[in-house]
Design an enzyme around this catalytic site. Structure first.
Site, PDB file in Angstrom:
ATOM      1  N   LYS A 184      11.195   8.921  -5.544  1.00 46.42           N
ATOM      2  CA  LYS A 184      10.175   7.867  -5.519  1.00 46.42           C
ATOM      3  C   LYS A 184      10.640   6.575  -6.186  1.00 46.42           C
ATOM      4  O   LYS A 184      10.139   5.494  -5.854  1.00 46.42           O
ATOM      5  CB  LYS A 184       8.899   8.354  -6.200  1.00 46.42           C
ATOM      6  CG  LYS A 184       8.131   9.421  -5.435  1.00 46.42           C
ATOM      7  CD  LYS A 184       7.361   8.821  -4.279  1.00 46.42           C
ATOM      8  CE  LYS A 184       6.401   9.838  -3.659  1.00 46.42           C
ATOM      9  NZ  LYS A 184       5.603   9.252  -2.576  1.00 46.42           N
ATOM     10  N   SER A 213      13.935  16.676  -2.876  1.00 43.09           N
ATOM     11  CA  SER A 213      13.311  15.384  -3.177  1.00 43.09           C
ATOM     12  C   SER A 213      12.929  15.167  -4.629  1.00 43.09           C
ATOM     13  O   SER A 213      12.747  14.027  -5.057  1.00 43.09           O
ATOM     14  CB  SER A 213      12.065  15.195  -2.296  1.00 43.09           C
ATOM     15  OG  SER A 213      11.138  16.240  -2.525  1.00 43.09           O
TER      16      SER A 213
END
Length: 318
Positions: A38, A289
């Site tokens: 992110k 991720s």
């Protein structure tokens, strides 16, 4: 982006290769700054803002990784960040976000309530809203993962990536198809939060009344307005995995590769284990991720994968 983000490593494992019959390269975004991908999207978005916009400050809502990514990116660029988080957010994530310099407002029982409060504050404050996924600049920032991955290993012909709202896979799919339209991009959702999966396979937008998955980073009730058309155009397939498969993949990575992944971070790998027989690929990339796992959930994860070692469990699933 190069001076700002880590170029995360590729993890290879003969064990994984032997299990799925392919050469597998795990892109370890759990080793990115703030512990998740992110930070890329947040950084690129803030880099597009004018000095006047940065001076007004940035606002967002998040229950975890996006909060930390925006907080750290804002600190790097000298902007104030105000982030709304649900009241039940684990304290470790709240403290991490505050430590990156953001002002945290705890409000509401769920992300949706925190999001609503953040949008109301946006109207009053005049700050710039940083959406966690439904923003083209955020998507572009996430797409740098694919650009890096394909420079590190140019033989990759298939990429598995997790999907929540779709920001990560949108950026990755556009980047991949720009470089080589023959690269297959496969999205993986948790079966308890499968709005994109249902929308992709029915061409009718699905809004889920609730989501239920340990992969809280991808527990999104509806696809993005901007991400879904990109997914429909550029992503080759969307599949789902169960929490049991995700849990086994978390424990597998911890036991076999000595690396910690969160639920969302292990979802793409779970997809590879579950569907490798249906995928014609010789060199497969997997986006890991994030690694910001709430350790208090480990007993739940062990319970879901109970019965065998992670290695044996995954062999059964595969």
């Amino acid at each position: 982006m190069a001076p700002i983000v880590h170029q995360t490593p590729l993890l290879t494992s003969h064990t994984i290769d032997d299990m799925v019959g392919k050469k597998v390269y795990c892109k370890m975004e759990n080793q990115q700054k703030t512990g998740a991908f992110k930070f890329r999207g947040a950084s690129f978005k803030l880099m597009q803002l004018s000095k006047e916009e940065l001076k007004r400050g940035v606002i967002t809502a998040s229950a975890g990784n996006h909060a930390q990514g925006v907080a750290y990116a804002a600190r790097k660029l000298g902007a104030k960040a105000k982030i709304f988080m649900p009241e039940e957010t684990p304290l470790a994530k709240v403290h991490a976000t505050r430590n990156y310099g953001a002002e945290v407002v705890l409000t509401g029982e769920s992300f949706q309530e925190a999001y609503q409060a953040s949008k109301e504050y946006e109207l009053l404050s005049g700050g710039v809203y940083i959406h966690p996924f439904d923003d083209y600049d955020v998507m572009a920032g996430q797409g740098t993962i694919a650009m890096e991955l394909l420079r590190q290993e140019d033989r990759i012909d298939t990429i598995f990536a997790p999907i929540g709202g779709g920001g990560l896979i949108s950026g990755i799919a556009v980047a991949c198809k720009h470089i080589n339209r023959n690269i297959r991009v496969i999205g993986v959702q948790a079966s308890g939060a499968d709005a994109v999966y249902k929308t992709y396979h029915t061409d009718r937008v699905h809004h889920l009344p609730e989501v239920n998955t340990l992969a809280d980073g991808i527990a999104v009730k509806q696809p993005g307005k901007y991400t879904m058309p990109i997914i429909q155009e550029y992503v080759d397939d969307v599949v789902t995995v169960t929490d049991e498969q995700i849990s086994a993949s978390i424990l597998f990575m911890l036991e076999r590769n000595k690396t910690l992944t969160e639920g969302a971070g292990a979802t793409a790998l779970a997809g590879l284990f579950a569907y490798h027989k249906e995928i014609k690929s010789r060199h497969c990339g997997v986006i890991v991720s994030g690694g910001n796992l709430d350790i208090n959930r480990m007993p739940e994860i062990q319970g879901l994968a109970e019965g065998n070692s992670p290695f044996e469990k995954i062999k059964q699933m595969a």
